[in-house]
Design an enzyme around this catalytic site. Structure first.
Site, mmCIF file in Angstrom:
data_model
loop_
_atom_site.group_PDB
_atom_site.id
_atom_site.type_symbol
_atom_site.label_atom_id
_atom_site.label_comp_id
_atom_site.label_asym_id
_atom_site.label_seq_id
_atom_site.Cartn_x
_atom_site.Cartn_y
_atom_site.Cartn_z
ATOM 1 N N LYS A 274 -3.328 4.784 6.762
ATOM 2 C CA LYS A 274 -3.614 5.357 8.070
ATOM 3 C C LYS A 274 -3.586 6.881 8.022
ATOM 4 O O LYS A 274 -2.634 7.459 7.522
ATOM 5 C CB LYS A 274 -2.586 4.863 9.083
ATOM 6 C CG LYS A 274 -2.630 3.371 9.272
ATOM 7 C CD LYS A 274 -1.481 2.893 10.131
ATOM 8 C CE LYS A 274 -1.394 1.403 10.161
ATOM 9 N NZ LYS A 274 -0.931 0.831 8.873
ATOM 10 N N CYS B 248 -4.121 -17.552 14.879
ATOM 11 C CA CYS B 248 -3.827 -16.781 16.073
ATOM 12 C C CYS B 248 -4.070 -17.684 17.260
ATOM 13 O O CYS B 248 -4.888 -18.590 17.180
ATOM 14 C CB CYS B 248 -4.735 -15.557 16.169
ATOM 15 S SG CYS B 248 -4.266 -14.295 14.997
ATOM 16 N N ARG C 174 0.822 -1.211 0.000
ATOM 17 C CA ARG C 174 0.000 0.000 0.000
ATOM 18 C C ARG C 174 0.848 1.249 0.000
ATOM 19 O O ARG C 174 0.534 2.232 -0.641
ATOM 20 C CB ARG C 174 -0.909 -0.037 1.229
ATOM 21 C CG ARG C 174 -1.569 1.263 1.558
ATOM 22 C CD ARG C 174 -2.804 1.040 2.366
ATOM 23 N NE ARG C 174 -3.653 0.055 1.744
ATOM 24 C CZ ARG C 174 -4.441 -0.800 2.408
ATOM 25 N NH1 ARG C 174 -4.475 -0.779 3.711
ATOM 26 N NH2 ARG C 174 -5.185 -1.657 1.749
ATOM 27 N N TYR C 175 1.910 1.246 0.776
ATOM 28 C CA TYR C 175 2.777 2.417 0.899
ATOM 29 C C TYR C 175 3.991 2.232 0.003
ATOM 30 O O TYR C 175 4.360 1.108 -0.331
ATOM 31 C CB TYR C 175 3.225 2.568 2.353
ATOM 32 C CG TYR C 175 2.107 2.876 3.316
ATOM 33 C CD1 TYR C 175 1.546 4.147 3.361
ATOM 34 C CD2 TYR C 175 1.609 1.905 4.172
ATOM 35 C CE1 TYR C 175 0.527 4.445 4.250
ATOM 36 C CE2 TYR C 175 0.585 2.195 5.076
ATOM 37 C CZ TYR C 175 0.054 3.461 5.101
ATOM 38 O OH TYR C 175 -0.947 3.746 5.990
ATOM 39 N N CYS D 132 -9.363 -12.528 18.482
ATOM 40 C CA CYS D 132 -9.901 -11.315 19.082
ATOM 41 C C CYS D 132 -11.245 -11.021 18.440
ATOM 42 O O CYS D 132 -11.374 -11.072 17.219
ATOM 43 C CB CYS D 132 -8.962 -10.135 18.834
ATOM 44 S SG CYS D 132 -7.273 -10.498 19.304
ATOM 45 N N ASP E 287 -12.128 -0.338 12.884
ATOM 46 C CA ASP E 287 -12.418 -0.413 11.450
ATOM 47 C C ASP E 287 -13.880 -0.756 11.164
ATOM 48 O O ASP E 287 -14.600 -1.251 12.023
ATOM 49 C CB ASP E 287 -11.543 -1.489 10.803
ATOM 50 C CG ASP E 287 -10.110 -1.021 10.616
ATOM 51 O OD1 ASP E 287 -9.916 0.199 10.412
ATOM 52 O OD2 ASP E 287 -9.205 -1.852 10.693
ATOM 53 N N ARG F 287 -9.394 -8.499 10.587
ATOM 54 C CA ARG F 287 -9.282 -9.545 9.575
ATOM 55 C C ARG F 287 -10.135 -10.744 9.952
ATOM 56 O O ARG F 287 -9.793 -11.882 9.671
ATOM 57 C CB ARG F 287 -7.830 -9.969 9.427
ATOM 58 C CG ARG F 287 -6.954 -8.782 9.124
ATOM 59 C CD ARG F 287 -5.696 -9.152 8.379
ATOM 60 N NE ARG F 287 -4.913 -7.948 8.192
ATOM 61 C CZ ARG F 287 -3.891 -7.587 8.971
ATOM 62 N NH1 ARG F 287 -3.503 -8.358 9.957
ATOM 63 N NH2 ARG F 287 -3.258 -6.458 8.735
ATOM 64 N N CYS G 103 -11.238 -8.241 15.737
ATOM 65 C CA CYS G 103 -10.224 -8.337 14.690
ATOM 66 C C CYS G 103 -10.723 -7.792 13.355
ATOM 67 O O CYS G 103 -11.790 -8.150 12.878
ATOM 68 C CB CYS G 103 -9.806 -9.792 14.516
ATOM 69 S SG CYS G 103 -8.526 -9.993 13.266
ATOM 70 N N ARG H 151 7.164 0.104 1.929
ATOM 71 C CA ARG H 151 7.011 -0.990 2.901
ATOM 72 C C ARG H 151 5.813 -1.864 2.560
ATOM 73 O O ARG H 151 4.854 -1.398 1.951
ATOM 74 C CB ARG H 151 6.901 -0.447 4.319
ATOM 75 C CG ARG H 151 5.806 0.594 4.522
ATOM 76 C CD ARG H 151 6.211 1.513 5.680
ATOM 77 N NE ARG H 151 5.158 2.436 6.079
ATOM 78 C CZ ARG H 151 4.898 3.571 5.442
ATOM 79 N NH1 ARG H 151 5.559 3.914 4.357
ATOM 80 N NH2 ARG H 151 3.939 4.365 5.882
ATOM 81 N N ASP I 228 -7.765 4.128 9.828
ATOM 82 C CA ASP I 228 -7.330 3.424 8.623
ATOM 83 C C ASP I 228 -8.416 3.671 7.584
ATOM 84 O O ASP I 228 -9.557 3.232 7.752
ATOM 85 C CB ASP I 228 -7.158 1.930 8.923
ATOM 86 C CG ASP I 228 -5.886 1.374 8.304
ATOM 87 O OD1 ASP I 228 -5.446 1.930 7.269
ATOM 88 O OD2 ASP I 228 -5.340 0.399 8.835
HETATM 89 C C1 PLP Z 1 -0.124 -0.185 8.809
HETATM 90 C C2 PLP Z 1 0.387 -0.676 7.570
HETATM 91 C C3 PLP Z 1 1.746 -0.577 7.255
HETATM 92 C C4 PLP Z 1 2.752 0.054 8.197
HETATM 93 O O1 PLP Z 1 2.455 1.396 8.392
HETATM 94 P P1 PLP Z 1 3.355 2.289 9.352
HETATM 95 O O2 PLP Z 1 2.599 3.572 9.466
HETATM 96 O O3 PLP Z 1 4.676 2.416 8.687
HETATM 97 O O4 PLP Z 1 3.460 1.561 10.653
HETATM 98 C C5 PLP Z 1 2.173 -1.046 6.046
HETATM 99 N N1 PLP Z 1 1.320 -1.592 5.162
HETATM 100 C C6 PLP Z 1 0.000 -1.692 5.423
HETATM 101 C C7 PLP Z 1 -0.904 -2.283 4.411
HETATM 102 C C8 PLP Z 1 -0.505 -1.243 6.640
HETATM 103 O O5 PLP Z 1 -1.810 -1.352 6.906
HETATM 104 S S1 SF4 Z 2 -6.432 -8.821 16.162
HETATM 105 FE FE1 SF4 Z 2 -6.832 -10.511 14.709
HETATM 106 S S2 SF4 Z 2 -4.864 -10.938 13.754
HETATM 107 FE FE2 SF4 Z 2 -4.467 -9.759 15.624
HETATM 108 S S3 SF4 Z 2 -4.092 -11.288 17.235
HETATM 109 FE FE3 SF4 Z 2 -6.255 -10.765 17.304
HETATM 110 S S4 SF4 Z 2 -7.283 -12.280 16.007
HETATM 111 FE FE4 SF4 Z 2 -5.105 -12.336 15.523
#
Ligand code: PLP
Ligand code: SF4
Length: 451
Positions: free
Chosen positions: A359, A147, A134-135, A151, A315, A156, A154, A138, A352
Site C-alpha cells: 500500500k 463471503c 508481503r511486509y 461484492c 484495484d 479477489r 471485490c 505481518r 495498493d
Molecule cells: C494490507 C495488507 C497487510 C496489512 O497492512 P497494514 O498497512 O498493516 O494494515 C498485510 N499484508 C498484506 C498482503 C496486505 O495487503
Molecule cells: S470485498 Fe470480496 S472478500 Fe471482501 S466481503 Fe466483499 S466479496 Fe468478500
C-alpha cells in the site's frame, strides 16, 4: 409487559421494517423476525440467481439485458443476503449504492488491458497456501473463500465465490505452521473471503492456535459482516473473540446508506466487546466518489466508534474498470477531509501497488517550498505559512546500537533489524547513496566496461 419490553419490541420492529417483512414473506420459509435475524437463515436464503432477484424485488430486466446479466453471473457469481437486498431503494435502483455493490452489471465482462486476475500478485507472495507474506512483520491469512455476499468490486473476484470452500483444519494448520516458524511475524491478519463465515467453534480453534504462538503480538480480523449480515455478530461470537485480546477488527462500509439500525447494533456489540474497530472503504465510481458522501460516511462511522482506517484506490482487477476513478478523485476527497473534520475521522488514502508493492499512501501536497532554514506550507484553507527550522540542530549519529539506546530504551524491546528501502538512505550508519533497480541498463553497461 414492562415499559422496557415495549420499548424493546418497538426497537426490534424498527430493525425488521416493512421491506424486510415483504422479502421474508416472499422467501416463504417461515418468515419471522427471529428467522430474519438468524444469520444462518440469511445465508441459506441468499439471492443467487437473476430470477430470485427479480421475484424478490419486483425489478424486471428486458430480455437483452437478462442475457448479458446471466453471462456476467456465470463468470462472477451473484450472492446477496436478504438483509443487504432490503437496503436497495427500488425506486431509483440504477443509482443505488447498495444495488451497485451487490448486483453488478454486464460491464464486469469488459476487461481492459491494464487489468489482471491477481493485480496484487498475492499468489506470488504466498509461501504456503492461504498466506500472503508481503511486509516484514505481518501476514495476510486467507482462512475462507466464502463471503455472505459477493461484492461486485471485490479485488479477489477470481477467488471469492469461485469454488465455495471452508478450509479444513489440516489446510489451516499449514498456514499456522508457517506463522509458527517465522518469528518476525508479530501481526496476523485474518482475511478471506470473510473469516466470520467459519462456524463459531472453528473460529475459536483458529484463534486459539494463533494466539498460542509466542511471537504473535496482535491478531486482526477483516470482515464485511457488520455491513452485509450484521446478525452474524452474535453474543456467542463476541464471547469467543473476547478470549483472544488484543484483537483488532476491520470492517468495510462504503456508503452512509449501509449504516442502519441493525449494523449499528452489531458495531455496538463489537465496540462493547472491547475490540478496536476500523473501516476500510474502496473508492468506487458512482457509489461514493464524492466528498460529501465520504464526509457523511466517516462521520457516521466515528459516531459508531469505528475509526476510518484506509480509503483504497480501486484495484486493477478484472471486471472492475467501470468502478475505477482517477487518483485525483481520491486526492480531492482527502483535501475535503483533512482540516475540515476531526483528525480521527479521516482515513489514509492508499493505492495498493500493482505487482505486489504494497500500500502506498497518497495525500494532497501541503509543502509548497523549502530553503535551508524555512519551510513554506499551506493549510486546508489555502493560507500560506512558514515554519522556521531550528538554527542549530546536532544530528545524533545512530548506528542502531549506541549507548543511549542500550541504557535508556532497553534494547531487548526495540527493533534491531537492518534498515531497508528509503529508511536505509536516511540512516547514518549505512553508506548506501542510491537504490538502483537490478536491471538498470546504465549500470549493466558500466559493469561491462570494467570487466
Ligand atoms: C494490507 C495488507 C497487510 C496489512 O497492512 P497494514 O498497512 O498493516 O494494515 C498485510 N499484508 C498484506 C498482503 C496486505 O495487503
Ligand atoms: S470485498 Fe470480496 S472478500 Fe471482501 S466481503 Fe466483499 S466479496 Fe468478500
Amino acid at each position: 409487559m414492562s415499559y422496557i419490553c415495549l420499548y424493546r419490541n418497538y426497537f426490534d420492529n424498527m430493525i425488521y421494517n416493512s421491506v424486510q417483512k415483504e422479502i421474508a414473506n416472499k422467501i416463504g420459509d417461515e418468515p419471522s423476525l427471529s428467522n430474519w435475524k438468524n444469520w444462518k437463515w440469511q445465508i441459506k436464503h441468499s439471492i443467487k440467481t437473476l430470477d430470485q432477484f427479480e421475484f424478490l424485488t419486483g425489478i424486471q430486466f428486458d430480455e437483452k439485458e437478462r442475457e448479458k446479466l446471466i453471462m456476467t453471473f456465470a463468470k462472477f457469481p451473484l450472492s446477496i443476503t436478504p438483509y443487504y437486498l432490503s437496503l436497495i431503494h427500488k425506486k431509483n435502483y440504477m443509482n443505488d449504492p447498495v444495488f451497485k455493490q451487490s448486483f453488478g452489471s454486464s460491464e464486469e465482462l469488459i476487461t481492459k488491458k491494464a487489468e489482471f486476475a491477481d493485480p496484487l500478485s498475492e499468489d506470488k507472495d504466498s509461501p504456503v497456501k492461504g498466506i500472503t507474506h508481503r511486509y516484514p512483520d505481518r501476514v495476510l491469512f486467507h482462512v475462507s473463500n466464502l463471503c455472505s455476499m459477493y461484492c461486485r468490486h471485490c479485488t479477489r473476484k477470481r477467488k471469492v465465490g469461485d469454488v465455495d470452500f471452508i478450509p479444513s483444519k489440516r489446510q489451516l494448520l499449514e498456514g499456522i505452521l508457517y506463522i509458527k516458524n517465522t518469528p518476525q511475524i508479530r501481526d496476523v491478519l485474518l482475511s478471506g473471503g470473510d473469516p466470520f463465515m467459519l462456524p463459531d467453534d472453528m473460529i475459536d480453534w483458529l484463534l486459539s492456535q494463533i494466539s498460542k504462538i509466542p511471537h504473535v503480538e496482535v491478531i486482526r480480523i477483516g470482515t464485511r459482516m457488520p455491513v452485509v449480515l450484521p446478525y452474524r455478530i452474535t453474543d456467542n461470537l463476541i464471547s469467543i473473540l473476547k478470549k483472544y485480546q488484543p484483537l483488532w477488527i476491520n470492517t468495510h462500509f462504503n456508503h452512509p446508506n449501509e449504516i442502519t439500525a441493525s449494523s449499528k447494533e452489531a458495531l455496538a456489540k463489537l465496540a462493547d466487546g472491547g475490540f478496536p474497530l476500523g473501516n476500510q472503504s474502496v473508492l468506487l465510481a458512482d457509489v461514493n466518489d464524492c466528498p460529501r458522501i465520504m464526509k457523511s460516511l466517516v462521520h457516521k462511522l466515528v459516531q459508531n466508534r469505528v475509526r476510518p482506517y484506509y480509503l483504497y484506490q480501486c484495484d486493477l482487477s478484472e471486471g472492475l474498470s467501470h468502478f475505477r476513478t482517477p487518483i485525483g478523485k481520491g486526492i480531492e476527497i482527502m483535501e475535503s477531509l483533512i482540516g475540515h473534520t476531526s483528525g480521527f475521522a479521516r482515513p489514509t488514502y492508499v493505492i495498493d501497488a500493482p505487482g505486489g508493492g504494497g500500500k502506498i499512501p497518497v495525500m494532497p501536497n501541503y509543502i509548497i517550498s523549502w530553503s535551508t532554514n524555512k519551510v513554506v506550507l499551506r493549510n486546508y484553507e489555502g493560507v500560506i505559512t512558514t515554519y522556521k527550522e531550528p538554527d542549530s540542530y546536532e544530528p545524533k549519529n545512530c548506528d542502531r546500537n549506541c549507548e543511549n539506546c542500550n541504557l535508556e530504551l532497553n534494547l531487548d524491546e526495540i527493533d534491531e533489524s537492518a534498515a531497508i528501502g528509503i529508511e536505509k538512505l536516511l540512516s547514518n550508519d549505512n553508506d548506501t547513496i542510491s537504490l538502483i533497480p537490478e536491471d538498470n541498463e546504465r549500470i549493466q553497461r558500466r559493469n561491462e566496461y570494467t570487466s
